[in-house]
Write an enzyme that holds these catalytic residues in place. Structure first.
Site, PDB file in Angstrom:
ATOM      1  N   ALA A 152     -42.962 -38.282  68.486  1.00  0.00           N
ATOM      2  CA  ALA A 152     -44.153 -37.691  69.105  1.00  0.00           C
ATOM      3  C   ALA A 152     -44.114 -37.903  70.614  1.00  0.00           C
ATOM      4  O   ALA A 152     -45.138 -37.816  71.286  1.00  0.00           O
ATOM      5  CB  ALA A 152     -45.418 -38.282  68.513  1.00  0.00           C
ATOM      6  N   SER A 153     -42.932 -38.210  71.137  1.00  0.00           N
ATOM      7  CA  SER A 153     -42.719 -38.350  72.575  1.00  0.00           C
ATOM      8  C   SER A 153     -43.724 -39.311  73.206  1.00  0.00           C
ATOM      9  O   SER A 153     -43.787 -40.470  72.844  1.00  0.00           O
ATOM     10  CB  SER A 153     -42.772 -36.985  73.253  1.00  0.00           C
ATOM     11  OG  SER A 153     -41.827 -36.113  72.695  1.00  0.00           O
ATOM     12  N   HIS A 154     -44.542 -38.800  74.101  1.00  0.00           N
ATOM     13  CA  HIS A 154     -45.447 -39.634  74.902  1.00  0.00           C
ATOM     14  C   HIS A 154     -46.811 -39.850  74.254  1.00  0.00           C
ATOM     15  O   HIS A 154     -47.645 -40.543  74.817  1.00  0.00           O
ATOM     16  CB  HIS A 154     -45.666 -38.948  76.259  1.00  0.00           C
ATOM     17  CG  HIS A 154     -46.271 -37.590  76.121  1.00  0.00           C
ATOM     18  ND1 HIS A 154     -45.527 -36.498  75.753  1.00  0.00           N
ATOM     19  CD2 HIS A 154     -47.551 -37.165  76.241  1.00  0.00           C
ATOM     20  CE1 HIS A 154     -46.326 -35.432  75.693  1.00  0.00           C
ATOM     21  NE2 HIS A 154     -47.557 -35.804  75.977  1.00  0.00           N
ATOM     22  N   LYS A 163     -39.826 -32.185  65.595  1.00  0.00           N
ATOM     23  CA  LYS A 163     -39.360 -31.150  66.512  1.00  0.00           C
ATOM     24  C   LYS A 163     -38.105 -30.489  65.956  1.00  0.00           C
ATOM     25  O   LYS A 163     -37.169 -31.167  65.521  1.00  0.00           O
ATOM     26  CB  LYS A 163     -39.071 -31.752  67.882  1.00  0.00           C
ATOM     27  CG  LYS A 163     -40.300 -32.347  68.544  1.00  0.00           C
ATOM     28  CD  LYS A 163     -39.948 -32.924  69.902  1.00  0.00           C
ATOM     29  CE  LYS A 163     -41.167 -33.535  70.566  1.00  0.00           C
ATOM     30  NZ  LYS A 163     -40.835 -34.141  71.879  1.00  0.00           N
TER      31      LYS A 163
END
Length: 197
Positions: A152-154, A163
């Protein structure tokens, strides 16, 4: 409420059903938010808060997204090439899967691998956390048709994401994402998704 009841009445695991009842009894607003819609599969894939419900990241919504992606791949594999321009062999469709250190990332990656495998695809699943660029490289190196990065990246710690990458190791663009979304939305029984252990 009807969607949540379908989960309570359906073939979902007891732990999930218990959490639904707990959420319904203790957090009405959270209960409504968890079930009022399906978690949206956007341009890059899924991203959302982890928990029970159709609007959350959990093993069922990840399985549904993966089955939709698998159906899309199977429908289009014969017309695809790998990163080097060679035709994809429909009998040897390859998918690479990686994940980061977030809560449940390894579990969601394993579910993704199991669903892809059950759909007859050759799966390359990293044995430990890896950065996204390494997934992109592996897609090209293994001549895969697609890849999935669980991250979920950041976003805050309660989030996770899913993704999707194309055969060139890049995130899918809007046209392909829309096609994948149509396959995900066509799944009407979230509990009937095939899984290979």
């Amino acid at each position: 409420r009807e969607v949540a009841q379908s989960w309570l009445d359906g073939d979902f695991d007891p732990e999930t059903k218990g959490k639904i009842i707990e959420l319904r009894n203790n957090d009405p607003a959270g209960f409504e938010d968890a079930f009022y819609r399906n978690l949206e599969f956007g341009t890059g894939g899924l991203r959302g808060i982890m928990g029970v419900g159709t609007n959350r990241m959990n093993k069922y919504t990840v399985g549904m997204a993966t089955q939709g992606l698998a159906n899309y791949i199977k429908a289009h594999a014969a017309e695809c090439t790998d990163a080097y321009g060679d035709p994809i062999n429909p009998e040897d469709v390859r998918v690479c899967i990686s994940y980061d250190s977030r809560n449940n990332s390894k579990l969601f990656a394993k579910i993704t691998a199991d669903v892809m495998s059950a759909n007859g695809m050759h799966v390359f699943l990293f044995d430990n956390i890896r950065p996204t660029p390494e997934l992109s490289y592996s897609i090209r190196e293994k001549r895969a048709i697609a890849g999935v990065m669980v991250t979920a990246s950041h976003n805050p710690k309660e989030y996770n994401g899913y993704k999707v990458y194309n055969d060139e190791g890049c995130q899918v663009l809007i046209d392909d994402a829309n096609k994948i979304i149509s396959y995900v939305n066509a799944i009407d029984d979230i509990t009937s998704i095939p899984v290979t252990d």
